[in-house]
Design a protein around this motif. Structure first.
Motif, mmCIF file in Angstrom:
data_model
loop_
_atom_site.group_PDB
_atom_site.id
_atom_site.type_symbol
_atom_site.label_atom_id
_atom_site.label_comp_id
_atom_site.label_asym_id
_atom_site.label_seq_id
_atom_site.Cartn_x
_atom_site.Cartn_y
_atom_site.Cartn_z
ATOM 1 N N ILE A 22 0.744 -1.295 0.048
ATOM 2 C CA ILE A 22 0.031 0.054 -0.094
ATOM 3 C C ILE A 22 0.952 1.133 0.021
ATOM 4 O O ILE A 22 0.512 2.138 -0.707
ATOM 5 C CB ILE A 22 -0.856 -0.098 1.344
ATOM 6 C CG1 ILE A 22 -2.015 -0.962 0.949
ATOM 7 C CG2 ILE A 22 -1.594 1.543 1.351
ATOM 8 C CD1 ILE A 22 -2.939 -1.365 2.162
ATOM 9 N N LEU A 23 1.897 1.328 0.793
ATOM 10 C CA LEU A 23 2.841 2.258 0.710
ATOM 11 C C LEU A 23 3.469 2.519 -0.628
ATOM 12 O O LEU A 23 3.600 3.693 -1.081
ATOM 13 C CB LEU A 23 3.889 2.257 1.993
ATOM 14 C CG LEU A 23 3.418 2.375 3.370
ATOM 15 C CD1 LEU A 23 4.398 1.945 4.283
ATOM 16 C CD2 LEU A 23 2.737 3.867 3.461
ATOM 17 N N LEU A 26 0.985 4.124 -2.719
ATOM 18 C CA LEU A 26 0.953 5.615 -2.481
ATOM 19 C C LEU A 26 1.919 6.464 -2.992
ATOM 20 O O LEU A 26 1.677 7.538 -3.729
ATOM 21 C CB LEU A 26 0.649 5.685 -1.042
ATOM 22 C CG LEU A 26 -0.895 5.231 -0.559
ATOM 23 C CD1 LEU A 26 -0.692 5.516 0.966
ATOM 24 C CD2 LEU A 26 -1.689 6.232 -1.200
ATOM 25 N N GLY A 30 0.315 8.282 -5.968
ATOM 26 C CA GLY A 30 0.195 9.455 -5.268
ATOM 27 C C GLY A 30 -1.283 9.378 -4.826
ATOM 28 O O GLY A 30 -2.151 8.599 -5.274
ATOM 29 N N GLY A 31 -1.670 10.088 -4.265
ATOM 30 C CA GLY A 31 -3.213 10.189 -3.282
ATOM 31 C C GLY A 31 -4.341 10.566 -4.424
ATOM 32 O O GLY A 31 -5.548 10.365 -4.587
ATOM 33 N N ARG A 32 -3.944 11.402 -5.675
ATOM 34 C CA ARG A 32 -4.797 11.946 -6.405
ATOM 35 C C ARG A 32 -5.145 10.908 -7.603
ATOM 36 O O ARG A 32 -6.464 10.594 -7.974
ATOM 37 C CB ARG A 32 -4.291 13.121 -7.016
ATOM 38 C CG ARG A 32 -4.563 14.184 -6.005
ATOM 39 C CD ARG A 32 -3.987 15.709 -6.778
ATOM 40 N NE ARG A 32 -3.832 16.658 -5.789
ATOM 41 C CZ ARG A 32 -3.605 17.851 -6.046
ATOM 42 N NH1 ARG A 32 -3.275 18.037 -7.361
ATOM 43 N NH2 ARG A 32 -3.569 18.547 -5.184
ATOM 44 N N LYS A 33 -4.311 9.847 -7.903
ATOM 45 C CA LYS A 33 -4.522 8.988 -8.957
ATOM 46 C C LYS A 33 -5.252 7.751 -8.543
ATOM 47 O O LYS A 33 -5.826 7.155 -9.087
ATOM 48 C CB LYS A 33 -3.066 8.580 -9.518
ATOM 49 C CG LYS A 33 -2.537 9.665 -10.394
ATOM 50 C CD LYS A 33 -3.190 10.192 -11.448
ATOM 51 C CE LYS A 33 -2.152 11.146 -12.378
ATOM 52 N NZ LYS A 33 -3.058 11.329 -13.635
ATOM 53 N N ILE A 34 -5.130 7.450 -7.177
ATOM 54 C CA ILE A 34 -5.834 6.210 -6.660
ATOM 55 C C ILE A 34 -7.181 5.991 -6.801
ATOM 56 O O ILE A 34 -7.717 5.080 -7.277
ATOM 57 C CB ILE A 34 -5.366 5.987 -5.117
ATOM 58 C CG1 ILE A 34 -3.917 5.735 -5.127
ATOM 59 C CG2 ILE A 34 -6.042 4.734 -4.603
ATOM 60 C CD1 ILE A 34 -3.298 5.532 -3.699
ATOM 61 N N PRO A 35 -8.111 7.185 -6.669
ATOM 62 C CA PRO A 35 -9.351 7.034 -6.628
ATOM 63 C C PRO A 35 -9.737 6.730 -8.266
ATOM 64 O O PRO A 35 -10.796 5.966 -8.740
ATOM 65 C CB PRO A 35 -10.085 8.236 -6.491
ATOM 66 C CG PRO A 35 -9.036 8.926 -5.524
ATOM 67 C CD PRO A 35 -7.685 8.627 -5.823
#
Length: 74
Positions: A22-23, A26, A30-35
Motif C-alpha cells: 500500500i505504501l 501511494l 500519489g493520493g490523487r491518482k488512486i481514486p
C-alpha cells in the motif's frame, strides 16, 4: 518433492507485506491518482460481469430454443 517445496514458498502476503504494498502504491501513484485507478478497476469488473452475463444468457436461450425445436419435432 522439489515442486512441493517451491509451492510452499509462494503464498499470500501477510499483514506487513500488505502495508508495504500500500505504501509503495501511494508513493508511485500519489493520493490523487488512486481514486481514478479504482474507478477504472470498477468499470473493468462491471464490463466483465456484463459480458459474462450476456454470454450466459445467450447460451441459456440457445438451449431453450434447442429444447423447443426437439419438442415440436416429436
Amino acid at each position: 518433492m522439489l515442486l512441493n517445496a517451491n509451492l510452499l514458498l509462494i503464498s499470500m502476503p501477510g499483514g506487513t507485506e500488505w502495508i508495504l504494498i500500500i505504501l509503495a502504491v501511494l508513493i508511485l501513484f500519489g493520493g490523487r491518482k488512486i481514486p481514478e485507478f479504482m474507478r477504472g478497476i470498477g468499470k473493468g469488473i462491471r464490463e466483465f460481469n456484463d459480458a459474462k452475463n450476456n454470454v450466459k444468457k445467450e447460451i441459456e436461450e440457445g438451449m431453450q430454443e434447442k429444447d423447443k425445436k426437439a419438442t415440436s419435432a416429436q
